[in-house]
Design an enzyme around this catalytic site. Structure first.
Site, short mmCIF file in Angstrom:
data_model
loop_
_atom_site.label_atom_id
_atom_site.label_comp_id
_atom_site.label_asym_id
_atom_site.label_seq_id
_atom_site.Cartn_x
_atom_site.Cartn_y
_atom_site.Cartn_z
N ARG A 92 0.83 -1.21 0.00
CA ARG A 92 0.00 0.00 0.00
C ARG A 92 0.87 1.26 0.00
O ARG A 92 0.52 2.25 -0.64
CB ARG A 92 -0.93 -0.02 1.22
N ASP A 152 -9.49 -4.47 8.37
CA ASP A 152 -8.55 -5.44 8.96
C ASP A 152 -9.14 -6.05 10.23
O ASP A 152 -9.01 -7.24 10.49
CB ASP A 152 -7.22 -4.76 9.31
N ARG A 155 -11.67 -8.52 9.33
CA ARG A 155 -10.99 -9.76 8.90
C ARG A 155 -10.51 -10.56 10.12
O ARG A 155 -10.60 -11.80 10.13
CB ARG A 155 -9.80 -9.41 8.00
N HIS A 179 -2.75 0.63 8.33
CA HIS A 179 -3.52 -0.31 7.51
C HIS A 179 -2.52 -0.84 6.48
O HIS A 179 -2.38 -0.32 5.39
CB HIS A 179 -4.67 0.42 6.82
#
Length: 317
Positions: A92, A152, A155, A179
């Site tokens: 990212r 996240d 998840r 993140h």
């Protein structure tokens, strides 16, 4: 003076996979009566708006259309998903220069219209771009937040629910920090309906705690990479995460979500946006909420912040 906002109106800037999935999810949510889509490719925005609008008879009346910054100016929430996609093998943080340049064209257009609502940043790297948006916009800190580690954390709850054979909604846990690759699973404060995690694991016949937690944390951290390698993008999970954040704002729920927001000395971290549990309501981020962290978790959080600060340095002059 900021202009008055329409509390039943939202705007999505960027109609790629994430923006389109977000618009579709918001249409089904009935949170808003008006949704405007913006994209550098107006035809794409118009096509997405028309396609999503054809589902309105199955969901509930609303107005959804492609528009301009002028159309978005009185939205209660502007959701920014615009930016380059993360490619297989790319982190990212690799996206930062490209997407900062895109934000330098988007944010001034919003600000010059005296925007009075909340700016919700979703593009990656979300923590850095939340910082960029905050600095470029000059808006109050509470009104600029990123989707952070809300996905996240979902998840993590899903993985723990599967591991323990329990409803993931009964799992209380957070991913904090970036993140991204330096994110931290806050195991010290994790519980299942108030029962400490290790105790609940043993109730369910699991005793190898450290190995299991390490494996689950790695699986969560690498989820996006795995999905991107298989289908080139992730968008359904983040769309649901955005809908959840919007619910908290529109309904003034004051729910606690790990959104990306400016830090002011918590755990010794200053002048960077990253994800920590915060109370989210009608005004955006109300306050951070302290959670129990082990010494190791706190150290990892500081390292995550340091990594983000290094990347953010020099992006905005």
């Amino acid at each position: 003076m900021s202009r008055e906002v329409n509390p039943r109106k939202a705007a999505v800037i960027g109609c790629g996979f994430v923006g389109s999935a977000t618009a579709f999810t918001l249409m089904q949510s009935r949170l808003f009566s008006e949704l405007v889509l913006l994209d550098v490719n107006m035809e794409k925005a118009d096509g997405e708006a028309k396609d999503i609008a054809h589902g309105i008879p199955f969901a509930g009346q609303m107005k959804i259309y492609a528009g301009t910054y002028d159309d978005a100016a009185d939205a209660a929430i502007i959701i920014i998903t615009a930016g380059a996609n993360q490619k297989p093998g790319e982190t990212r943080l690799d996206l930062v220069q490209k997407n900062t340049a895109i934000y330098q064209s988007i944010i001034p257009e919003i600000v010059k219209r005296d925007f009075g609502g909340i700016l919700l940043i979703v593009s990656n790297p979300v923590d850095i771009l939340t910082y960029v948006a905050l600095k470029l916009s000059g808006l109050p800190e509470n009104r600029v937040l990123g989707s952070g580690t809300v996905l996240d954390t979902a998840r993590l709850k899903y993985a723990l629910g599967e591991h323990l054979g329990v409803d993931s909604r009964s799992v209380h846990s957070f991913i904090i920090g970036e993140h991204g690759d330096s994110e931290i699973a806050a195991w010290s404060s994790t519980n299942v309906s108030g029962i400490p995690l290790n105790d609940f694991c043993e109730m369910r016949g699991h005793f190898n705690h450290d190995a299991a937690m390490d494996a689950i944390a790695e699986k969560v951290k690498n989820s996006a990479y795995e999905i991107i390698s298989k289908k080139q993008a992730t968008y359904y999970g983040i769309a649901m995460s955005v809908k959840r954040i919007c619910e908290c704002i529109v309904r003034n729920e004051r729910s606690i979500l790990p959104v990306s927001a400016m830090m002011h000395g918590e755990y010794g971290i200053e002048d960077i946006t990253l994800s920590m549990p915060a109370i989210v309501g009608i005004g955006g981020v109300e306050t951070h909420v302290p959670i129990a962290l082990s010494e190791e978790e706190a150290e990892k959080l500081v390292e995550s912040a340091k990594k983000l600060k290094e990347v953010a340095k020099g992006l905005i002059e």
